[in-house]
Design a protein around this motif. Structure first.
Motif, PDB file in Angstrom:
ATOM      1  N   ILE A  35       0.850  -1.186   0.000  1.00 45.40           N
ATOM      2  CA  ILE A  35       0.000   0.000   0.000  1.00 45.40           C
ATOM      3  C   ILE A  35       0.883   1.232   0.000  1.00 45.40           C
ATOM      4  O   ILE A  35       1.998   1.234   0.521  1.00 45.40           O
ATOM      5  CB  ILE A  35      -0.932  -0.026   1.224  1.00 45.40           C
ATOM      6  N   SER A  36       0.391   2.284  -0.617  1.00 47.46           N
ATOM      7  CA  SER A  36       1.173   3.498  -0.774  1.00 47.46           C
ATOM      8  C   SER A  36       1.574   4.048   0.587  1.00 47.46           C
ATOM      9  O   SER A  36       0.780   4.083   1.528  1.00 47.46           O
ATOM     10  CB  SER A  36       0.361   4.546  -1.542  1.00 47.46           C
ATOM     11  N   ASP A  37       2.830   4.507   0.667  1.00 51.08           N
ATOM     12  CA  ASP A  37       3.368   4.974   1.934  1.00 51.08           C
ATOM     13  C   ASP A  37       3.558   6.486   1.958  1.00 51.08           C
ATOM     14  O   ASP A  37       4.071   7.018   2.930  1.00 51.08           O
ATOM     15  CB  ASP A  37       4.708   4.285   2.216  1.00 51.08           C
ATOM     16  N   SER A  38       3.186   7.175   0.895  1.00 56.13           N
ATOM     17  CA  SER A  38       3.442   8.609   0.866  1.00 56.13           C
ATOM     18  C   SER A  38       2.451   9.315  -0.025  1.00 56.13           C
ATOM     19  O   SER A  38       1.842   8.728  -0.906  1.00 56.13           O
ATOM     20  CB  SER A  38       4.870   8.883   0.369  1.00 56.13           C
ATOM     21  N   VAL A  39       2.305  10.615   0.227  1.00 57.40           N
ATOM     22  CA  VAL A  39       1.551  11.495  -0.655  1.00 57.40           C
ATOM     23  C   VAL A  39       2.477  11.926  -1.772  1.00 57.40           C
ATOM     24  O   VAL A  39       3.657  12.187  -1.549  1.00 57.40           O
ATOM     25  CB  VAL A  39       1.020  12.714   0.122  1.00 57.40           C
ATOM     26  N   SER A  40       1.975  11.986  -2.979  1.00 59.22           N
ATOM     27  CA  SER A  40       2.829  12.250  -4.131  1.00 59.22           C
ATOM     28  C   SER A  40       3.417  13.649  -4.113  1.00 59.22           C
ATOM     29  O   SER A  40       4.506  13.872  -4.643  1.00 59.22           O
ATOM     30  CB  SER A  40       2.030  12.045  -5.417  1.00 59.22           C
ATOM     31  N   MET A  41       2.722  14.617  -3.526  1.00 61.26           N
ATOM     32  CA  MET A  41       3.170  16.003  -3.577  1.00 61.26           C
ATOM     33  C   MET A  41       4.342  16.238  -2.645  1.00 61.26           C
ATOM     34  O   MET A  41       4.357  15.786  -1.498  1.00 61.26           O
ATOM     35  CB  MET A  41       2.007  16.924  -3.216  1.00 61.26           C
ATOM     36  N   SER A  42       5.337  16.990  -3.135  1.00 58.86           N
ATOM     37  CA  SER A  42       6.571  17.189  -2.368  1.00 58.86           C
ATOM     38  C   SER A  42       6.366  18.048  -1.139  1.00 58.86           C
ATOM     39  O   SER A  42       7.209  18.046  -0.234  1.00 58.86           O
ATOM     40  CB  SER A  42       7.630  17.839  -3.269  1.00 58.86           C
ATOM     41  N   LYS A  43       5.260  18.792  -1.053  1.00 53.71           N
ATOM     42  CA  LYS A  43       5.017  19.624   0.122  1.00 53.71           C
ATOM     43  C   LYS A  43       4.709  18.787   1.365  1.00 53.71           C
ATOM     44  O   LYS A  43       4.697  19.312   2.474  1.00 53.71           O
ATOM     45  CB  LYS A  43       3.878  20.604  -0.150  1.00 53.71           C
ATOM     46  N   PHE A  44       4.493  17.478   1.183  1.00 55.44           N
ATOM     47  CA  PHE A  44       4.331  16.562   2.309  1.00 55.44           C
ATOM     48  C   PHE A  44       5.610  15.723   2.398  1.00 55.44           C
ATOM     49  O   PHE A  44       5.839  14.821   1.600  1.00 55.44           O
ATOM     50  CB  PHE A  44       3.104  15.679   2.123  1.00 55.44           C
ATOM     51  N   THR A  45       6.443  16.035   3.370  1.00 54.96           N
ATOM     52  CA  THR A  45       7.766  15.423   3.456  1.00 54.96           C
ATOM     53  C   THR A  45       7.778  14.100   4.209  1.00 54.96           C
ATOM     54  O   THR A  45       8.743  13.349   4.106  1.00 54.96           O
ATOM     55  CB  THR A  45       8.752  16.386   4.145  1.00 54.96           C
ATOM     56  N   GLU A  46       6.735  13.799   4.963  1.00 56.50           N
ATOM     57  CA  GLU A  46       6.747  12.614   5.807  1.00 56.50           C
ATOM     58  C   GLU A  46       5.932  11.486   5.168  1.00 56.50           C
ATOM     59  O   GLU A  46       5.096  11.711   4.297  1.00 56.50           O
ATOM     60  CB  GLU A  46       6.175  12.937   7.194  1.00 56.50           C
ATOM     61  N   SER A  47       6.192  10.283   5.639  1.00 52.75           N
ATOM     62  CA  SER A  47       5.394   9.145   5.202  1.00 52.75           C
ATOM     63  C   SER A  47       3.966   9.316   5.708  1.00 52.75           C
ATOM     64  O   SER A  47       3.688  10.126   6.601  1.00 52.75           O
ATOM     65  CB  SER A  47       5.984   7.850   5.751  1.00 52.75           C
TER      66      SER A  47
END
Length: 901
Positions: A163-175
Motif C-alpha cells: 500500500i502506498s506509503d506517501s503522498v505524491s506532492m513534495s510539500k508533504f515530506t513525511e510518510s
C-alpha cells in the motif's frame, strides 16, 4: 529509528539484520531451503543460461505481469551502484536506500548473478528494477522499508510496493504514517478491481465524502468533504484543477484525499479537505497495458497505457501515453449518455541525472446527453415518478467540453538533502451546456415552524407569478412539470506556477524536514448565460409528471441574459517544517500568506424579447484579499509502526473563491475556518495493512448569508460546525486478499444564523450523519479472484438555511398596516399573511448499494474481468440538489479483457 531514516542522513542501518551476508547462512535457513535448493539452482541456471532472452523479457516479467505496478510517486534518491556482482550491488543498494533486503533464494546461488549497476536519481523500486534487469529475479516490497527478492514462476510474480506509503506532492515530506492528518489514498489496485471510471466513483472509497449534483452555473464533479463543499478543492498534481468537467480515471495513478486543515499547503478553500488526482508519469519499465470492456446500456470502453523507456536519450528518458474512449448510457436512466475521449502523452528526461524534466499534455473531451434527474415536491421526491422518468429533451440537451492542460515539471537535486521542484501549467476549459432541470413548485425561502406565518405561498415553477396549484392531495397525473433550461457557454482558464524546495538538515542536533514554496498565477472565467423566461413564464413546453414526453418539440425562445468576465490574480508563500525530537516526538508547523485579487464585470446585451429577465448589470468591481493561514501538529511514535497525533489548522473562503462576485459580496471579508484533529495510525503485517482513526472538529465563522427578502443584502452572520469520528483501513495481505474500508460519523449543525434563525441546530446540506464503504477481494479455486463491496450513505438534507419546509397553509388573513405577523424590516407594508399548518424535513433517504467483481487470468498476458454494480437494483437518490434530484444508476455490468504486452 528505521534504517530508511538513518540512510537519509548517511548513517549506517539500525542493526546488522538489514545487511546481506553472502558468506554466512544459518542452519535454519539451510534446512528450510534444503528440499528445494536443487529446484532453485536448476531454475537459476536456466535463467542465467537464457540471460539474453531474459534481458529482453525481465522488465516485462517484473512490471507487466505484476498485479499492481509500484507507484511512480515514491520519493527519489541518488544511487551509485557499480557494475559487478549482484550480491555486492544489493548490499550497496540497501545502504543507499535504507530498504532492508531479504533473499528468498540461498545466498550461495546469488554469487552467480551479475548486474550492470544503477546511477542517478531513482525511486527505490525503480533502482532495484534496474539492478535486477536481465537476472530473471523478481522482487516484492513488504511495506516501504522491506523488500524480498526471489525467483518466481511467471504467473505468481508480484512486484507491488504494498500500500502506498506517501503522498505524491513534495510539500508533504513525511510518510503517511507520520503525517498528522487523515489521508485516504485510493490506490491503483482499487481503481482496477472496482473498474472505477470517474473521480466520483473513486471517492466513494473514502469515508466522510458525499456526492452532490452540479450547480446551475457549473457542471462537473461536486461533493462535500467532512460537511463542507469541495467543488473548488480538486487538484491535479498539486495544482488547482478549476475546470467544470467530469473527470475520467484513465490517467489516474492514485487519488489522494486529505481531510482536515489544508490551508497552509493549498491556499483558499479546503475547509473540509482537498482531493488530489495524481497523474501517471513515464517509468523505467517497458510495458503496454490495454483494457477493452463492454457492458449493459450499450457501454463500450477502451483504455491503453503505453510506456517506452529511452535510456540513450538525455541521460535517461521515457515516454508514456494513456488514451481512453468511452461511450454508454446510465442504467435506469433512458436517454442519458456519456461520450468521452481522452489522450495524455508525457515524456521525462534526465532520469539518471540530478535534473529531471517531465512534459505532459492532457486532452479530454466529452459530448454527453446530461441528466438533471427528477423533481422535488415540497420536501420529497415528487409522487408518481420512478427511476426511468425523464423530463429533458434528448435532442436539445448537451454537455460539451474540450479541455487542454499542458504541464511542465522540473526537479533538481542539489544534494541528497536538498531538492527544488517546479511545476508550471497552462489550462483551458471550454464548456457548452444545455440541461433541463425539472421543477414543480418554487423552493421555500425560509423554514417557518407550525403556527408561524409567511407573506406568500409557493409559486408555480412554470409561471412564478401565480401560486403553485398543487398539494399532497393532488393526483400526480394532474401535475405539470416545468422544464427549466440551464444554458451556459463558458471558457475557464488557468496559468499557474508553483516552485518548492525540500530540505533535510539539522539545527542544534535536531533533524528538520522542510518544505517551502511560492506559487501564483491567473484564473479566468467568462460564462455567457441564456434564459427562456418571459414575464415570469418559461417559454419552453412543460410536460406531465407521470407521463413526460421526451419527444416534445423544443419551442422555447432563448436570449442571452448575462455575460460575465472574471479574472483573478493569486500569489501564495508558504512553508512547513517538521522537527524530529528524538525517536518518539515530531513537531511540525507551517504558515502561509495568500494574495487573491479579483476583477468582476457583468452585463446583459439588449434583446428584442418582450418581458426578458435580464440580469442587472454590474460595473467592474474588485476584491483584494490578504490572508494568512496557520498549522501546528505533534506526533508521538511509540514504535516504527504506529503514531498518535494532534493537528490544528486554519483556512479561509473569500467571496470570489469560485470566481463569482457581486456588489454585496465584494466588501465582505473571507469566511474563516478552524479545525482540530486527534488521531492514530498503525501498520500491521509487514506494512501490508494500514489502519487509522481520528476525532475532528471543524468550525466555520462568518458564514455568508443572503437575506431571503432581499438578495442584494448579504452579511457575514452564520456559524457552522462539523465534528465527528472516522476510521479506515487499506491493505494488500497476500494471497489475493485486498481490502479497503472506511466509516465516518459526522455531527453537523448550524450554530448561529442572523437571517435563518430557524435553521440553528439542524444538519448542514448534503452531510449524511453516517457513511460506510468497503471492498474486499480474495483468490478462489480455479485461479479465480472475486471481490465484493458496498456503500452506505445516511439521509441528507437539501439546504443548510432551509432544512425543513412548510407543506400546508391556512387561508389568507388580512391585518392592519404595521401589525402583520409576517412583515419584516424589508417588507414592512405587508398586510396579508398565511399561517403554516404543517412542515417536514426536506431530505433524501439513506441507502445501501452493493457491487461485485470476478476475474481470472487466461495467460500471463491476458486477464478477463467482470464487474456488477448495484446488485440489488436499488432505486436511490445519489446526488441531491435543492432544486433537483439525480438518482443512482440501476443494476449494470461491465465485462472486459485486460491485456499486458
Amino acid at each position: 529509528m528505521t534504517g530508511r531514516r538513518m540512510a537519509r542522513e548517511g548513517e549506517p542501518a539500525a542493526n546488522d539484520k538489514g545487511k546481506i551476508d553472502v558468506k554466512k547462512k544459518s542452519a535454519k535457513s539451510a534446512m528450510t531451503c534444503g528440499t528445494k535448493t536443487k529446484l532453485v539452482a536448476l531454475a537459476t541456471a536456466v535463467a542465467y543460461a537464457t540471460a539474453g532472452r531474459m534481458d529482453a523479457m525481465a522488465q516485462q516479467t517484473i512490471a507487466e505481469v505484476a498485479k499492481d505496478p509500484a507507484p511512480a510517486q515514491l520519493p527519489v534518491r541518488r544511487f551509485h551502484v557499480v557494475e559487478g556482482a549482484l550480491a555486492a550491488a544489493l548490499e550497496a543498494y540497501q545502504e543507499q536506500s535504507g530498504v532492508t533486503v531479504k533473499l528468498e533464494i540461498p545466498a550461495a546461488q546469488l554469487a552467480g548473478f551479475k548486474t550492470s549497476g544503477v546511477s542517478g536519481l531513482y525511486a527505490n523500486d525503480s533502482a532495484l528494477r534496474q539492478l535486477l534487469a536481465g537476472s530473471g529475479l523478481s522482487f516484492k516490497f513488504e511495506g516501504s522499508d522491506t523488500v524480498s527478492i526471489g525467483l518466481r514462476h511467471s504467473d505468481s510474480v508480484d512486484v507491488t510496493a504494498g500500500i502506498s506509503d506517501s503522498v505524491s506532492m513534495s510539500k508533504f515530506t513525511e510518510s503517511l504514517l507520520d503525517t498528522p492528518q487523515s489521508v485516504s489514498i485510493v490506490p491503483q489496485f482499487v481503481l482496477k478491481d472496482e473498474q472505477n471510471r470517474t473521480l466520483m466513483d473513486a471517492v466513494r472509497n473514502v469515508p466522510g465524502i458525499s456526492l452532490a449534483a452540479g450547480e446551475s452555473g457549473a457542471q462537473g464533479d461536486s461533493f462535500t468533504i467532512r460537511g463542507f463543499t469541495a467543488r473548488n478543492d480538486i487538484f491535479l498534481d498539486g495544482i488547482r484543477d478549476f475546470g467544470s468537467y467530469y473527470r475520467d480515471s484513465f490517467n489516474f495513478d492514485q487519488i489522494e484525499v486529505l481531510e482536515g486543515p489544508a490551508g497552509v499547503q493549498f491556499g483558499r478553500g479546503s475547509t473540509g479537505g482537498v482531493v488530489n488526482e495524481e497523474s501517471k508519469v513515464p517509468a523505467a519499465d517497458e510495458f503496454v497495458n490495454v483494457q477493452a470492456q463492454v457492458g449493459t446500456d450499450l457501454t463500450r470502453r477502451v483504455t491503453a497505457d503505453i510506456n517506452e523507456p529511452l535510456p540513450d536519450l538525455a541521460e535517461g528518458a521515457a515516454f508514456r501515453l494513456n488514451a481512453m474512449a468511452n461511450e454508454g448510457g446510465v442504467a435506469g436512466r433512458p436517454y442519458a449518455e456519456n461520450r468521452r475521449f481522452g489522450l495524455a502523452p508525457s515524456i521525462s528526461f534526465g532520469l539518471n541525472s540530478p535534473t529531471r524534466l517531465t512534459i505532459s499534455y492532457f486532452h479530454f473531451t466529452e459530448s454527453d446527453t446530461p441528466d438533471y434527474g427528477l423533481p422535488w415536491f415540497f420536501n420529497r421526491l415528487a409522487p408518481g415518478v420512478n427511476r426511468h422518468s425523464y423530463f429533458g429533451f434528448p435532442d436539445e440537451n448537451f454537455l460539451r467540453t474540450s479541455d487542454d492542460i499542458l504541464t511542465l515539471k522540473a526537479n533538481h537535486a542539489f544534494s541528497e538533502k536538498v531538492d527544488v521542484h517546479t511545476i508550471a501549467r497552462w489550462a483551458n476549459y471550454p464548456r457548452d451546456v444545455q440541461i433541463t432541470e425539472p421543477q414543480i413548485c418554487s423552493n421555500a425561502t425560509v423554514s417557518v415552524p407550525v403556527g408561524g406565518y409567511v407573506a406568500s405561498l409557493p409559486t408555480s415553477a412554470v409561471n412564478t407569478g401565480v401560486t403553485c396549484p398543487y398539494t399532497f392531495a393532488t393526483p400526480p397525473a394532474q401535475m405539470t412539470v416545468n422544464r427549466n433550461q440551464i444554458q451556459v457557454k463558458s471558457v475557464e482558464g488557468d496559468l499557474w506556477d508553483q516552485t518548492e524546495v525540500t530540505a533535510h538538515f539539522k539545527v542544534a542536533h535536531v533533524r528538520n524536514d522542510f518544505a517551502g514554496g511560492v506559487e501564483g498565477g491567473q484564473e479566468i472565467s467568462n460564462p455567457i448565460k441564456t434564459s427562456y423566461t418571459e414575464n415570469k413564464i418559461n417559454s419552453v413546453t412543460p410536460t406531465n409528471l407521470v407521463t413526460p414526453n421526451p419527444h416534445d418539440v423544443f419551442s422555447g425562445t432563448g436570449y442571452i441574459s448575462s455575460i460575465t468576465h472574471v479574472k483573478s490574480m493569486s500569489a501564495g508563500l508558504y512553508f512547513v517544517d517538521t522537527m524530529k525530537l528524538g525517536r518518539f516526538i515530531e513537531l511540525s508547523g507551517g504558515v502561509r500568506w495568500d494574495y487573491f485579487d479579483t476583477l468582476f464585470n457583468l452585463y446583459a446585451p439588449a434583446t428584442g424579447v418582450a418581458g426578458a429577465a435580464l440580469t442587472a448589470a454590474i460595473a467592474p468591481i474588485s476584491q483584494t484579499v490578504h490572508q494568512p493561514s496557520y498549522r501546528a501538529a505533534a506526533v508521538f511514535k511509540p514504535n516504527s509502526h504506529g503514531s498518535v497525533y494532534f493537528d490544528w489548522g486554519t483556512s479561509f473562503d473569500p467571496s470570489a473563491e469560485t470566481l463569482s462576485l457581486s456588489v454585496a459580496t465584494s466588501v465582505l471579508p473571507p469566511e474563516e475556518n478552524e479545525s482540530y484533529e486527534v488521531g492514530a495510525k498503525y501498520s500491521f503485517l509487514n506494512e501490508r495493512l494500514r489502519v487509522e482513526g481520528a476525532w475532528f472538529r471543524t468550525e466555520q465563522d462568518n458564514a455568508r448569508e443572503t437575506d431571503p427578502n432581499n438578495s442584494n443584502n448579504i452579511v457575514l452572520a452564520g456559524n457552522q460546525r462539523v465534528k465527528g469520528v472516522q476510521a479506515s483501513a487499506v491493505g494488500q495481505l497476500g494471497g489475493g486478499l485486498n481490502l479497503v474500508l472506511g466509516y465516518a460519523y459526522l455531527d453537523s449543525a448550524v450554530l448561529a444564523s442572523k437571517e435563518f434563525p430557524s435553521s440553528i441546530g439542524y444538519q448542514l446540506a448534503n452531510v449524511p450523519r453516517q457513511t460506510f464503504n468497503f471492498f474486499l477481494t480474495h483468490n478462489l479455486p480455479f485461479k479465480l479472484s472475486a471481490g465484493f463491496g458496498g456503500n452506505y450513505v445516511a439521509s441528507r438534507t437539501a439546504s443548510s438555511t432551509t432544512p425543513y419546509v412548510p407543506t400546508s397553509f391556512g387561508p389568507a388573513q388580512t391585518y392592519a398596516l404595521g401589525s402583520a405577523p409576517c412583515a419584516t424590516s424589508e417588507t414592512p407594508a405587508v398586510t396579508t399573511c398565511y399561517q403554516v399548518l404543517s412542515t417536514a424535513m426536506k431530505q433524501v433517504p439513506g441507502y445501501w448499494v452493493f457491487n461485485a467483481m470476478v476475474k481470472r487470468p487466461i495467460t500471463d498476458r491476458l486477464e478477463l474481468q467482470a464487474n456488477v454494480y448495484n446488485l440489488l437494483n436499488r432505486f436511490y437518490i445519489d446526488q441531491p440538489h435543492p432544486s433537483h434530484l439525480i438518482p443512482g444508476a440501476g443494476l449494470s455490468a461491465l465485462i472486459g479483457a485486460n491485456f499486458r504486452f
